[in-house]
Design an enzyme around this catalytic site. Structure first.
Site, PDB file in Angstrom:
ATOM      1  N   HIS A 101       0.795  -1.446  -0.295  1.00  0.00           N
ATOM      2  CA  HIS A 101      -0.215  -0.471  -0.389  1.00  0.00           C
ATOM      3  C   HIS A 101       0.672   1.664   0.222  1.00  0.00           C
ATOM      4  CE1 HIS A 101      -2.402   3.045   1.181  1.00  0.00           C
ATOM      5  NE2 HIS A 101      -1.468   3.007   3.187  1.00  0.00           N
ATOM      6  N   ASP A 111     -29.298 -20.175  15.837  1.00  0.00           N
ATOM      7  CA  ASP A 111     -30.308 -21.086  15.823  1.00  0.00           C
ATOM      8  C   ASP A 111     -29.819 -21.927  15.911  1.00  0.00           C
ATOM      9  OD1 ASP A 111     -30.411 -19.583  13.661  1.00  0.00           O
ATOM     10  OD2 ASP A 111     -32.626 -19.228  13.666  1.00  0.00           O
ATOM     11  N   TYR A 167      -5.525   9.503   1.986  1.00  0.00           N
ATOM     12  CA  TYR A 167      -5.841  10.159   3.261  1.00  0.00           C
ATOM     13  C   TYR A 167      -4.187  10.490   4.123  1.00  0.00           C
ATOM     14  CZ  TYR A 167      -2.970   6.372   4.397  1.00  0.00           C
ATOM     15  OH  TYR A 167      -1.927   5.393   5.117  1.00  0.00           O
TER      16      TYR A 167
END
Length: 817
Positions: free
Chosen positions: A224, A550, A258
């Site tokens: 990255h 369940d 970012y």
């Protein structure tokens, strides 16, 4: 009292956080080893930019990130801060993103994360470098911020050492020592470390390490890009060397970018480049490791960063006066679904995994592992990052690479709840697949199964419905994605006529042997000691009394049970509790298939095809029988997840297409149709039926989830029983009916009463019977039926009213007739 000997392999942010969590709970015989020097070991932690954002699509991951923020805020280090609450600012430059930020604000609101939606001018006030003409608004989260990862590592290691832990660097682990199915320690290049528990916290080396103990850890080391700019004139002298950053972390996710401050420079992270899988075996572990040179930092590829720089100078115009001064491609772990991989090896007792964990969730994951080891269960639900959540097909090398690469590409994308995996596809198909394709099935994928969502062949039903005056409101562009009004027609037709549903992807196990009943009685809440032919709905709880799953259990013989479950995590849980002999557990899903035949005309379709008495007296609700349909051997199970008369019909996969053709031919005169998952979901919500993992998790008790009827406290001890008796719930799962017939929500939206957020939506669907959207929501237990609430859906607020759980046929007369 003595505590287990624990060896943690990996002294990065996860391993040291775990050492701190364990020693803080009294387990002090902890040794942490690492192949590199302490504490800049050369792994991902050593170069991590340290961004910590709490808000996440997952409620659990939000809680773990929030814990990381607060824990690191309380750490001290002689060199300065370990966590800096500079805040986080995510900006939108497209309308789609601006809608997504409203959705994220809803997640934050329902989970208690401080946040604020800002205008462009307010965004610029928080981050003066922004071009206000480029953005539509932003989401500001003041408690988010920067973790100084290496300082956080050292601070926690110091604390753990003071309690008795030890940290040893330059220890290449060459072998995991085991005996009789349990770990006994690790062997390194310099010696042996005895252990009762070994924890793999090796970061992007985790997959290679797992192979040593026969365990597939599905992650891909991926490079990255991260770059540093030249100094910015406007930031000169603003940040001291110690403070380092004062602007919020900025995320420009529309362009996969970012930004964080490094004094007067900006660091830029970029996810918009091609996926770059990395062969970790080729990385250099032998040379001297420093903050500048380490195995996890590989050569920067400038060409891949070209678009990132162009978009950065548009968003932050001052950058155009400078340039990229330096950069590197840093290696991180990516997984098929973007979540961490955590849990204990089923075949090797005492070998634990905490992998693919970024700094953001590091302390939270460490706490979860410590709780699981010491208490037997975590304080948060863990199914989203469970080690055994993956289907077998997802653990092949090709699948891991393809799905993890998609996770990388989508890391900053606006993700719709029903966005589909792009590859691999058509891996698992039912025997009916070619028939479904011919009928225009539109498929959703889950567990690598292709599942019809709706059928284009039913367009005529929709036309007839609309011509008859049945109005189906138009949807907004977001809720209309991966949806068709045909699904409403399919659901309505099921209620009035009959429909065929492909239930093959539902997970099925066979549990057999003389100890099968005792095991099921131990693991589940209901009484399964019933006659052959009984079908029982029951729950599995964790040690703290929370709902793990369940099950629908059919007793086919004295010592043979068919267990309808929810996925690989259930298989793992049952397998861990198998006695040494007397019980066999098999996954029979792929060898079998299932059709759900439901609707008022279901009996007329099926009765002529089978010798079995299908009257209510002949085969009652929640009973099953092994019989035939035409020449095909089947198990008929009289259950209905849609709330209409009918059966789940099971047979071997080789008979599947013949079974489909028989039923479709016989049903022609009764207007039988195939129907898809969207209709199925709407019908089950109308009927008040829950979906495990979505509507209830280990955070919730059976009573609170509306499932107390499936618990027999008079039964002998079962897992979670003692904890359940003492657990008090302050929330309940409730049903909402929206007052505006055009209102539609998709799940996870915040619910407010009197202007205050009090809960959140789990599942929702537009009900053809009620002609309104119905939704389940976790809300305060003392709210009564008839109370009006508001639900924030992106940029809209809808009103809804609390009502009864069952909206259709509460007396069960349709299903039992």
């Amino acid at each position: 009292m003595s505590t287990p000997k624990v060896v943690i392999v990996g002294a990065g942010i996860v391993g040291t956080s775990l050492a701190d969590e364990l020693t803080g709970r009294g387990w002090t015989d902890v040794t942490v080893v690492d192949r590199g020097p302490l504490f800049a070991t050369g792994g991902s932690t050593s170069h991590a930019p340290g961004l910590v954002f709490a808000t996440n699509p997952s409620k659990t991951m939000t809680e773990l990130a929030a814990y990381t923020c607060e824990k690191f805020s309380g750490l001290t280090h002689p060199d300065g801060w370990c966590f800096n609450h500079v805040g986080g600012l995510e900006v939108a430059t497209t309308d789609v993103r601006w809608g997504d930020l409203h959705r994220k604000a809803g997640w934050a609101a329902s989970r208690g994360v401080d946040h604020e939606l800002l205008t462009p001018a307010e965004c610029v006030a928080k981050y003066p470098l922004l071009d206000p003409d480029l953005i539509l608004g932003g989401l500001y989260t003041p408690r988010d911020g920067l973790a100084k990862a290496l300082r956080a590592v050292e601070a926690q290691a110091t604390r753990a050492t003071e309690r008795g832990a030890r940290f040893v660097g330059h220890q290449e682990v060459v072998d995991v020592i085991e005996s009789n199915g349990s770990v006994r320690g690790v062997r390194t290049t310099t010696g042996t470390f005895d252990a009762d528990i070994v924890v793999c916290c090796t970061g992007f080396w985790g997959r290679e390490f797992g192979r040593r103990v026969g365990l597939t850890i599905p992650l891909v080391p991926m490079a990255h890009q991260y770059a540093y700019t030249t100094p910015l004139a406007s930031r000169k002298g603003v940040n001291s060397a110690v403070a380092e950053a004062s602007l919020p972390i900025l995320r420009h996710q529309d362009q996969d970018l970012y930004y964080r401050e490094h004094g007067d420079r900006l660091g830029i992270g970029y996810y918009g480049h091609r996926p770059m899988p990395t062969d970790v075996s080729a990385l250099d572990h032998e040379s001297t490791i420093s903050l500048e040179e380490m195995p996890s930092k590989v050569m920067f590829t400038p060409d891949d960063f070209t678009q990132a720089w162009e978009q950065s100078t548009r968003l932050l115009p001052e950058l155009a006066t400078g340039k990229v001064e330096e950069g590197f491609n840093g290696i991180f772990s990516f997984t098929p679904d973007g979540h961490s991989v955590v849990g204990e090896h089923r075949e090797l007792h005492g070998f634990w995994v905490a992998e693919a964990v970024w700094v953001t969730h590091s302390a939270g994951i460490a706490r979860t592992v410590a709780e699981s080891m010491i208490d037997g269960a975590a304080s948060v639900d863990t199914h989203e990052f469970d080690l055994y959540r993956f289907e077998e097909a997802g653990l092949t090398d090709d699948a891991i690479l393809a799905t993890s690469s998609q996770s990388f590409v989508e890391v900053y994308d606006v993700i719709h709840p029903h966005d589909q995996r792009t590859a691999p596809r058509q891996v698992r198909t039912s025997p009916f697949y070619d028939r479904q394709v011919a009928l225009g099935a539109q498929f959703w994928e889950a567990g690598f199964w292709e599942r019809p969502a709706w059928f284009e062949a039913n367009q005529g039903l929709l036309d007839d419905l609309v011509a008859g005056g049945f109005g189906i409101p138009e949807r907004d562009s977001w809720s209309a994605r991966h949806w068709s009004p045909i699904s409403v027609a399919e659901a309505a037709h099921t209620r009035s006529h009959v429909a065929l549903y492909d239930m093959t992807p539902l997970t099925r196990y066979e549990l057999s042997g003389p100890g099968a009943l005792d095991l099921l009685q131990q693991l589940t809440t209901n009484n399964l000691d019933k006659s052959v032919g009984s079908v029982t709905y029951t729950l599995m709880l964790d040690e703290k009394g929370g709902v793990r799953s369940d099950l629908t259990v059919a007793r086919l013989a004295d010592d043979v049970f068919q267990v309808g479950a929810n996925g690989p995590v259930d298989f793992d849980w049952i397998a861990r509790h198998l006695p040494t002999d007397g019980v066999t557990l098999r996954d029979i899903t792929g060898a079998t298939c299932c059709l759900g035949l439901w609707g008022p005309s279901a009996r007329e379709v099926l009765a002529p095809l089978t010798p079995t008495d299908l009257t209510n007296e002949g085969l009652r609700y929640f009973r099953c029988v092994q019989t035939t349909i035409g020449p095909i051997p089947v198990t008929l199970m009289r259950v209905s997840y849609v709330g209409e008369l009918g059966w789940e019909i099971y047979t071997g996969a080789e008979y599947g297409r013949g079974l489909w053709d028989l039923l479709m031919t016989a049903g022609h005169e009764h207007r039988i149709i195939p129907a898809g998952r969207i209709a199925f979901n709407a019908l089950r919500i109308e009927k008040g039926y829950r979906s495990a993992g979505t509507d209830m998790t280990t955070e919730h008790t059976p009573d609170a989830a509306g499932l107390g009827f499936a618990v027999r406290m008079s039964k002998d001890d079962f897992v979670g029983k003692s904890a359940l008796a003492e657990r008090v719930s302050t929330t309940r799962l409730r049903t909402l009916r929206f007052t505006d017939p055009t209102a539609v929500v998709l799940g996870k939206e915040p619910v407010s009463v009197g202007g205050a957020v009090v809960g959140y939506i789990t599942s929702a669907a537009w009900s053809p019977t009620q002609r309104a959207c119905l939704a389940y929501a976790w809300l305060p237990a003392d709210l009564e039926d008839g109370v009006e609430v508001s639900v924030a859906y992106q940029r809209t607020t809808y009103r809804a009213v609390l009502g009864p759980d069952v909206s259709v046929d509460p007396a069960m007369s349709r299903i039992r007739k």
